[in-house]
Design a protein around this motif. Sequence first.
Motif, mmCIF file in Angstrom:
data_model
loop_
_atom_site.group_PDB
_atom_site.id
_atom_site.type_symbol
_atom_site.label_atom_id
_atom_site.label_comp_id
_atom_site.label_asym_id
_atom_site.label_seq_id
_atom_site.Cartn_x
_atom_site.Cartn_y
_atom_site.Cartn_z
ATOM 1 N N VAL A 1 0.299 -1.264 -0.117
ATOM 2 C CA VAL A 1 0.237 -0.108 0.503
ATOM 3 C C VAL A 1 0.505 1.026 0.185
ATOM 4 C CG1 VAL A 1 -1.936 1.243 1.005
ATOM 5 C CG2 VAL A 1 -1.934 -1.266 1.039
ATOM 6 N N ARG A 2 0.515 2.255 -0.896
ATOM 7 C CA ARG A 2 1.446 3.304 -1.010
ATOM 8 C C ARG A 2 0.841 4.577 0.594
ATOM 9 N NH1 ARG A 2 4.103 3.316 -6.162
ATOM 10 N NH2 ARG A 2 4.216 1.571 -6.293
ATOM 11 N N ALA A 3 -0.345 4.513 0.258
ATOM 12 C CA ALA A 3 -1.150 5.410 1.333
ATOM 13 C C ALA A 3 -2.614 5.094 2.292
ATOM 14 C CB ALA A 3 -1.915 6.653 0.147
ATOM 15 N N ILE A 4 -2.044 5.745 2.969
ATOM 16 C CA ILE A 4 -3.169 5.143 4.385
ATOM 17 C C ILE A 4 -4.212 6.846 3.989
ATOM 18 C CG2 ILE A 4 -3.711 5.302 6.530
ATOM 19 C CD1 ILE A 4 -0.703 3.671 6.287
ATOM 20 N N PHE A 5 -5.708 6.248 3.871
ATOM 21 C CA PHE A 5 -6.109 7.894 4.149
ATOM 22 C C PHE A 5 -7.042 7.692 5.048
ATOM 23 C CE2 PHE A 5 -6.118 6.354 -0.661
ATOM 24 C CZ PHE A 5 -5.854 6.989 -0.710
ATOM 25 N N ALA A 6 -7.331 8.796 5.948
ATOM 26 C CA ALA A 6 -7.899 9.280 6.958
ATOM 27 C C ALA A 6 -8.706 10.794 6.611
ATOM 28 C CB ALA A 6 -6.499 10.253 8.559
ATOM 29 N N ASP A 7 -9.793 10.311 7.396
ATOM 30 C CA ASP A 7 -10.479 11.270 7.737
ATOM 31 C C ASP A 7 -10.089 12.594 7.729
ATOM 32 O OD1 ASP A 7 -13.861 11.890 7.544
ATOM 33 O OD2 ASP A 7 -12.774 13.355 8.731
ATOM 34 N N SER A 8 -10.496 13.851 6.988
ATOM 35 C CA SER A 8 -10.282 14.946 8.005
ATOM 36 C C SER A 8 -10.438 15.843 8.788
ATOM 37 C CB SER A 8 -9.925 16.509 6.739
ATOM 38 O OG SER A 8 -11.902 16.077 6.207
ATOM 39 N N LEU B 1 -8.730 12.552 3.745
ATOM 40 C CA LEU B 1 -10.267 12.767 3.250
ATOM 41 C C LEU B 1 -11.461 12.954 3.779
ATOM 42 C CD1 LEU B 1 -10.116 8.641 1.323
ATOM 43 C CD2 LEU B 1 -9.868 11.193 0.431
ATOM 44 N N PHE B 2 -12.098 13.705 3.268
ATOM 45 C CA PHE B 2 -13.653 14.211 3.988
ATOM 46 C C PHE B 2 -15.104 12.959 3.587
ATOM 47 C CE2 PHE B 2 -11.489 17.600 1.061
ATOM 48 C CZ PHE B 2 -11.785 18.703 2.357
ATOM 49 N N SER B 3 -14.930 12.184 4.917
ATOM 50 C CA SER B 3 -15.127 11.069 4.654
ATOM 51 C C SER B 3 -16.552 10.702 5.159
ATOM 52 C CB SER B 3 -14.382 9.861 5.042
ATOM 53 O OG SER B 3 -14.382 10.291 7.177
ATOM 54 N N GLU B 4 -16.725 11.363 6.661
ATOM 55 C CA GLU B 4 -18.805 11.598 7.379
ATOM 56 C C GLU B 4 -18.868 13.036 7.547
ATOM 57 O OE1 GLU B 4 -18.796 7.563 9.691
ATOM 58 O OE2 GLU B 4 -17.542 8.957 10.526
ATOM 59 N N ARG C 1 -14.920 15.288 -5.206
ATOM 60 C CA ARG C 1 -14.697 15.015 -5.867
ATOM 61 C C ARG C 1 -12.854 15.527 -5.649
ATOM 62 N NH1 ARG C 1 -19.148 20.014 -8.093
ATOM 63 N NH2 ARG C 1 -19.708 18.791 -10.329
ATOM 64 N N ALA C 2 -13.224 16.296 -4.334
ATOM 65 C CA ALA C 2 -12.251 16.329 -3.983
ATOM 66 C C ALA C 2 -11.605 14.473 -3.060
ATOM 67 C CB ALA C 2 -12.150 17.256 -2.457
ATOM 68 N N ASN C 3 -12.372 14.516 -2.618
ATOM 69 C CA ASN C 3 -12.273 13.094 -2.440
ATOM 70 C C ASN C 3 -11.390 11.888 -3.650
ATOM 71 O OD1 ASN C 3 -11.991 12.961 0.650
ATOM 72 N ND2 ASN C 3 -14.586 11.850 0.424
ATOM 73 N N THR C 4 -12.040 12.315 -4.777
ATOM 74 C CA THR C 4 -12.132 11.144 -5.971
ATOM 75 C C THR C 4 -9.886 11.851 -6.540
ATOM 76 O OG1 THR C 4 -13.637 10.921 -6.613
ATOM 77 C CG2 THR C 4 -12.290 10.735 -8.365
ATOM 78 N N GLU C 5 -10.206 13.014 -6.505
ATOM 79 C CA GLU C 5 -8.826 13.680 -6.765
ATOM 80 C C GLU C 5 -7.818 13.028 -6.179
ATOM 81 O OE1 GLU C 5 -6.400 18.200 -7.228
ATOM 82 O OE2 GLU C 5 -8.398 17.776 -7.112
ATOM 83 N N GLU D 1 -4.799 10.567 -6.700
ATOM 84 C CA GLU D 1 -3.150 11.278 -6.883
ATOM 85 C C GLU D 1 -2.245 10.740 -5.535
ATOM 86 O OE1 GLU D 1 -0.928 15.119 -5.396
ATOM 87 O OE2 GLU D 1 -2.577 15.557 -5.972
ATOM 88 N N GLY D 2 -3.286 9.887 -4.163
ATOM 89 C CA GLY D 2 -2.099 9.500 -3.175
ATOM 90 C C GLY D 2 -1.813 7.708 -4.062
ATOM 91 N N LEU D 3 -2.499 7.425 -4.775
ATOM 92 C CA LEU D 3 -2.395 6.082 -4.846
ATOM 93 C C LEU D 3 -1.028 5.750 -6.368
ATOM 94 C CD1 LEU D 3 -5.826 4.149 -4.794
ATOM 95 C CD2 LEU D 3 -3.820 3.700 -3.172
ATOM 96 N N THR D 4 -1.122 6.934 -7.275
ATOM 97 C CA THR D 4 -0.619 7.162 -8.230
ATOM 98 C C THR D 4 1.109 7.649 -8.115
ATOM 99 O OG1 THR D 4 -1.870 8.575 -9.402
ATOM 100 C CG2 THR D 4 -2.242 6.715 -9.661
#
Length: 313
Positions: free
Chosen positions: A250-257, A280-283, A300-304, A308-311
Amino acid sequence: MTATRRAGNVSPLLVLPLLLCLLAAVTGCTAQQQHRPSVVVTTNILGDLTRNVVGDEAEVTVLMQPGADPHSFGVSAPQAAAMEQADLLVHNGLGLEENVLRHVEAARDSGVPTLAVGESVDPMTYTGGESAGQPDPHFWTDPVRVREAVRLLSDRVVRHVEGVDAAAVEKNAERYGEELDGLHDAMRDAFGSVPADRRRLVTNHHVFGYLADRYGFRVVGAVIPSGTTLASPSASDLDSLATAVKKAGVRAIFADSSQPDRLAQVLKRESGIDVDVVPLFSESLTPKGQGAATYLQMMRANTEAITEGLTSR
């Protein structure tokens, strides 16, 4: 002089009906203002969807403040009263609003029509962690299900909220639905640029199952192995996840902002590999100007960020 006095004197029998008519008109206006249609919504994500559907046809009251946690936010006594006086109460359901559920049940028992949106859009269950097998309430990470939620909202508002213009509500829902279709297309195209061997997600807690299922990601695990932020990981949980992170590359860990990323940072250290911690903005939506004031902005922000985080490396 006598004639003049008679012309200036108005009989009380004539004044009384005029006063009664005036009083009736004023009372009617006041009653109309007091009985403006009311829709009460628990979470701010659902609140944004509801406002897009309702438009100016009713008063929409959202209980959860921007940046709050849907698992732990509470309501005041006036808010609880507003729930029981609403023409329609919209909530997520599936156990999301843990501190508000009793107020939802009280409103339902008092006769208020309610809509548990998450229960009506083909809910999934958690596939791992402490919540495995239980219903997953985080349906909004899938815009296709949100499209269905908007249709349900439109139908319930038209059916239960007296005084709204049904045609206007349906037109609002159709317009917003087209925006959601565009969001889905944009997310599908963006995630299509992520190579198959990088489509792996580690998050703060189990929140992106619907997104993963819709767009072909694999959820490796979560720092908090639960569907709620009220749980906490043990040392063995972190060790197991660190092993899975290493194995999956895994290249990135995503945490709620809106939550401190301390646990994600701990996992980063425990994993022994170089990974980014991406917010990320999750909840919850944010206040205006902070990146996710609407559902469309949030996704849209989460998609970006995910792309980006995975590529990026």
